[in-house]
Write an enzyme that holds these catalytic residues in place. Structure first.
Site, PDB file in Angstrom:
ATOM      1  N   LYS A 177       1.613  -6.233  -0.658  1.00  0.00           N
ATOM      2  CA  LYS A 177       2.273  -6.596  -1.913  1.00  0.00           C
ATOM      3  C   LYS A 177       3.164  -5.425  -2.314  1.00  0.00           C
ATOM      4  CE  LYS A 177       2.407  -6.424  -6.449  1.00  0.00           C
ATOM      5  NZ  LYS A 177       3.790  -6.096  -6.807  1.00  0.00           N
ATOM      6  N   GLU A 252      -4.093   6.144  -4.180  1.00  0.00           N
ATOM      7  CA  GLU A 252      -3.135   7.264  -4.184  1.00  0.00           C
ATOM      8  C   GLU A 252      -2.357   7.154  -5.479  1.00  0.00           C
ATOM      9  OE1 GLU A 252      -3.100   9.570  -2.034  1.00  0.00           O
ATOM     10  OE2 GLU A 252      -4.369   8.666  -0.508  1.00  0.00           O
ATOM     11  N   CYS A 286       6.098  11.095  -6.012  1.00  0.00           N
ATOM     12  CA  CYS A 286       4.830  11.479  -6.644  1.00  0.00           C
ATOM     13  C   CYS A 286       4.547  12.957  -6.438  1.00  0.00           C
ATOM     14  CB  CYS A 286       3.701  10.634  -6.075  1.00  0.00           C
ATOM     15  SG  CYS A 286       3.606  10.746  -4.278  1.00  0.00           S
ATOM     16  N   GLU A 389       2.722  12.449 -16.687  1.00  0.00           N
ATOM     17  CA  GLU A 389       3.675  12.219 -15.606  1.00  0.00           C
ATOM     18  C   GLU A 389       4.919  11.510 -16.156  1.00  0.00           C
ATOM     19  OE1 GLU A 389       2.902   9.180 -12.623  1.00  0.00           O
ATOM     20  OE2 GLU A 389       3.439  10.601 -11.049  1.00  0.00           O
TER      21      GLU A 389
HETATM   22  P1  NAP Z   1       2.425   0.979 -10.689  1.00  0.00           P
HETATM   23  O1  NAP Z   1       3.061   0.391 -11.870  1.00  0.00           O
HETATM   24  O2  NAP Z   1       1.035   1.467 -10.788  1.00  0.00           O
HETATM   25  O3  NAP Z   1       2.569  -0.116  -9.535  1.00  0.00           O
HETATM   26  C1  NAP Z   1       2.128   0.109  -8.208  1.00  0.00           C
HETATM   27  C2  NAP Z   1       1.901  -1.227  -7.544  1.00  0.00           C
HETATM   28  O4  NAP Z   1       0.793  -1.867  -8.174  1.00  0.00           O
HETATM   29  C3  NAP Z   1       3.074  -2.179  -7.698  1.00  0.00           C
HETATM   30  O5  NAP Z   1       3.208  -2.950  -6.533  1.00  0.00           O
HETATM   31  C4  NAP Z   1       2.639  -3.018  -8.891  1.00  0.00           C
HETATM   32  O6  NAP Z   1       3.292  -4.253  -8.924  1.00  0.00           O
HETATM   33  C5  NAP Z   1       1.159  -3.164  -8.600  1.00  0.00           C
HETATM   34  N1  NAP Z   1       0.338  -3.550  -9.745  1.00  0.00           N
HETATM   35  C6  NAP Z   1       0.632  -3.518 -11.067  1.00  0.00           C
HETATM   36  N2  NAP Z   1      -0.417  -3.988 -11.787  1.00  0.00           N
HETATM   37  C7  NAP Z   1      -1.395  -4.316 -10.912  1.00  0.00           C
HETATM   38  C8  NAP Z   1      -2.717  -4.843 -11.045  1.00  0.00           C
HETATM   39  N3  NAP Z   1      -3.251  -5.129 -12.223  1.00  0.00           N
HETATM   40  N4  NAP Z   1      -3.438  -5.024  -9.920  1.00  0.00           N
HETATM   41  C9  NAP Z   1      -2.933  -4.730  -8.703  1.00  0.00           C
HETATM   42  N5  NAP Z   1      -1.683  -4.245  -8.514  1.00  0.00           N
HETATM   43  C10 NAP Z   1      -0.916  -4.037  -9.606  1.00  0.00           C
HETATM   44  O7  NAP Z   1       3.274   2.196 -10.128  1.00  0.00           O
HETATM   45  P2  NAP Z   1       4.832   2.268  -9.955  1.00  0.00           P
HETATM   46  O8  NAP Z   1       5.439   2.419 -11.304  1.00  0.00           O
HETATM   47  O9  NAP Z   1       5.275   1.178  -9.045  1.00  0.00           O
HETATM   48  O10 NAP Z   1       4.968   3.639  -9.137  1.00  0.00           O
HETATM   49  C11 NAP Z   1       5.018   4.880  -9.726  1.00  0.00           C
HETATM   50  C12 NAP Z   1       3.667   5.555  -9.674  1.00  0.00           C
HETATM   51  O11 NAP Z   1       3.205   5.637  -8.333  1.00  0.00           O
HETATM   52  C13 NAP Z   1       3.732   6.987 -10.158  1.00  0.00           C
HETATM   53  O12 NAP Z   1       2.622   7.223 -10.983  1.00  0.00           O
HETATM   54  C14 NAP Z   1       3.638   7.804  -8.888  1.00  0.00           C
HETATM   55  O13 NAP Z   1       3.122   9.101  -9.043  1.00  0.00           O
HETATM   56  C15 NAP Z   1       2.730   6.944  -8.071  1.00  0.00           C
HETATM   57  N6  NAP Z   1       2.849   7.262  -6.653  1.00  0.00           N
HETATM   58  C16 NAP Z   1       1.808   7.892  -6.036  1.00  0.00           C
HETATM   59  C17 NAP Z   1       1.916   8.241  -4.705  1.00  0.00           C
HETATM   60  C18 NAP Z   1       0.793   8.954  -3.983  1.00  0.00           C
HETATM   61  O14 NAP Z   1       0.843   9.016  -2.766  1.00  0.00           O
HETATM   62  N7  NAP Z   1      -0.193   9.477  -4.693  1.00  0.00           N
HETATM   63  C19 NAP Z   1       3.073   7.911  -3.999  1.00  0.00           C
HETATM   64  C20 NAP Z   1       4.105   7.265  -4.664  1.00  0.00           C
HETATM   65  C21 NAP Z   1       3.985   6.935  -6.004  1.00  0.00           C
HETATM   66  P3  NAP Z   1       4.649  -4.443  -9.758  1.00  0.00           P
HETATM   67  O15 NAP Z   1       5.464  -3.204  -9.632  1.00  0.00           O
HETATM   68  O16 NAP Z   1       5.267  -5.575  -9.030  1.00  0.00           O
HETATM   69  O17 NAP Z   1       4.222  -4.705 -11.143  1.00  0.00           O
END
Ligand code: NAP
Length: 485
Positions: A177, A252, A286, A389
């Site tokens: 997804k 992650e 990240c 963040e």
């Molecule tokens: P996010 O809002 O947490 O979304 C991540 C993924 O989860 C997306 O595909 C999102 O779908 C999905 N999602 C949202 N609500 C969900 C739920 N209730 N159940 C299951 N999945 C759900 O994060 P983002 O804004 O896309 O990405 C930014 C974040 O990712 C930052 O905090 C960054 O630090 C972190 N990140 C961490 C790493 C690492 O390796 N630690 C690497 C890259 C990014 P939708 O977007 O379609 O809503």
């Protein structure tokens, strides 16, 4: 008349299919702020279809010899490399990142993910233990079944392929997804997988929002393994959904990474490295070092030279070859960046560079989501801007007086993803690395990747590790077979 946009459909059982509900979302190009394609707005029924396909494919795929699976994954890597230009362009349009970055980082790393795990599975060993004179034990590592792989928007193909490659390499089938903000490269990857001869149902991609598709994946009783990359708030929801079903989960999550410059550092290298670690991908990595700490004796020199270098970064249309800073991924993310820049001012910060949206880049990009590299100084270490963040092109710079003090600053956050330390004193490098609570510590470098090392975060930055052996172990179930002598 409304323009007909290309439709990004789901990929289930080897075919591109309409979402069951027939609904689509606009897919916006961040550089223009306008839709350029439509993405399936799927739901639970689509996840059910994907599960049925993945379940049916599991028996043959998991029994296929590793050498055969390896060949298919290597073909996928070859085809990603063949399509480098097409994928890089798609990624740049979808995310707003500079085309040059997609071409040099994201897409090559995606192909190396497949290449690495395709060959890693040819070199695994099974442990054996002889129990005195009583028994002989050996460990079978078997694929776990269907893996749910959820990824964010910032490095869409790179991060998704880092999950898909190990999951299917060891014999699982998968339901991926991607973020609905950046679905295009996952769609193109499905075309590549079909061309490479990946059997139907081994990889299924269901597009749509987190609350609809992501939540249906984490709640599905037949998906026993969840690998999630995203924000800490979402990670908590994923953990809550998975816990009652005893799923195996890897999380992650976010970071607020310290970047520490000691006075004895090679300042040229530290400044160049810090500008990159602050603003690469518009600060939307990240691992970006968003909190910069500089030893007081070189603080002023560092700040002046850092600002000079950061102000040279060329902000522009992501598709322009010369662009070094592209667009922020979405209006919501841009608003979040602006919110924190305002908050920093209220918290006493001084905006030493950037801080407000630029003039229109060009006609094509006049409604795009752009924000320049921004540097904030004079903030207290414990304020919100320094603890939460932001995930954008905003860094804070703070002076420190000694090693003990800066280790305290570095660890004074809920997060623990990554850190950088710049020093030429080897003993200090080891000492500080040992005491910083982050999953990765880079010394005199940033974003150097070796796929064999464990990758992941401490504290609120995650649970579990990806990469190399850790990933192979995560996606398999160890079974001990004990044979009496
Ligand atoms: P996010 O809002 O947490 O979304 C991540 C993924 O989860 C997306 O595909 C999102 O779908 C999905 N999602 C949202 N609500 C969900 C739920 N209730 N159940 C299951 N999945 C759900 O994060 P983002 O804004 O896309 O990405 C930014 C974040 O990712 C930052 O905090 C960054 O630090 C972190 N990140 C961490 C790493 C690492 O390796 N630690 C690497 C890259 C990014 P939708 O977007 O379609 O809503």
């Amino acid at each position: 008349m409304q323009k007909e946009f290309p439709r990004i459909k789901n990929f289930i059982d080897g075919e591109f299919v309409e979402p069951v509900g027939g609904k689509y979302l606009d897919n916006i190009e961040p550089a223009t702020g306008k839709p350029y394609s439509k993405v399936a707005d799927s739901g639970k029924e689509d996840v059910d279809l994907a599960v049925a396909a993945a379940e049916a494919a599991f028996a043959d795929w998991s029994k296929m010899p590793a050498a055969e699976r390896s060949k298919i994954l290597l073909r996928i890597a070859d085809l990603i490399e063949r399509d480098l230009e097409k994928l890089s362009r798609a990624e740049s349009i979808d995310t707003g990142k500079p085309l040059s970055l997609a071409r040099s980082l994201d897409i090559p790393r995606a192909s190396s993910n497949f290449r690495f795990f395709a060959t890693a599975i040819l070199h695994t060993e099974n442990e054996a233990h002889v129990t005195d004179g009583v028994a002989f034990n050996y460990t079978l590592r078997q694929p776990r079944g269907i893996a749910g792989l959820i990824s964010p928007w910032n490095l869409p193909l790179y991060l998704l392929s880092w999950k898909i490659a190990p999951a299917i390499a060891v014999g699982n089938t998968a339901i991926a997804k991607p973020s609905e903000l950046t679905p295009m490269t996952a769609y193109l990857l499905c075309e590549i997988c079909a061309e490479a001869g990946l059997p139907n149902g081994v990889l299924n991609v269901v597009h749509g929002t987190g609350p609809n598709v992501g939540a249906a994946v984490t709640a599905h009783p037949k998906i026993g393994t969840i690998s999630f990359t995203g924000g800490t708030v979402t990670g908590r929801k994923v953990a809550e959904a998975c816990a009652p079903l005893f799923k195996k989960v890897s999380l992650e999550l976010g970071g607020k990474n310290p970047n520490i410059i000691f006075a004895d550092a090679d300042l040229d290298a530290a400044i160049a490295g810090s500008v990159r670690s602050s603003f690469a991908n518009q600060g939307q990595v990240c691992l970006c070092g968003s909190r910069v700490f500089v030893e007081r004796s070189v603080y002023k020199t560092f700040v002046d030279r850092f600002i000079d270098k950061a102000s040279e970064l060329k902000l522009g249309d992501p598709l322009d070859e010369k662009t070094e800073q592209g667009a922020i991924v979405s209006k919501a993310q841009l608003d979040k960046v602006k919110f924190y820049v305002d908050l920093a001012k209220k918290e006493g910060g001084v905006t030493a560079l950037g801080g407000k949206a630029p003039d229109p880049i060009n006609e094509r990009c006049c409604d795009g989501y752009f924000f320049p590299p921004t540097v904030i100084t004079d903030l207290p270490v414990s304020c919100r801007t320094n603890r939460e963040e932001i995930f954008g092109p905003v860094v804070t710079i703070t002076p420190f007086d000694n090693e003990e003090e800066v280790i305290g600053y570095a660890n004074d956050t809920d997060y623990g993803l990554a850190s950088s330390v710049w020093t030429q004193n080897l003993n200090r490098a080891h000492r500080v690395a040992e005491r910083i609570s982050t999953g990765t510590v880079w010394v005199n470098c940033w974003l150097v990747r070796d796929l064999r090392v464990p990758f992941g975060g401490m504290k609120a930055s995650g649970v579990g590790r990806e990469g190399g052996e850790e990933a192979l172990r995560f996606f398999t179930e160890p079974k001990n077979v004990c044979i009496a002598k």
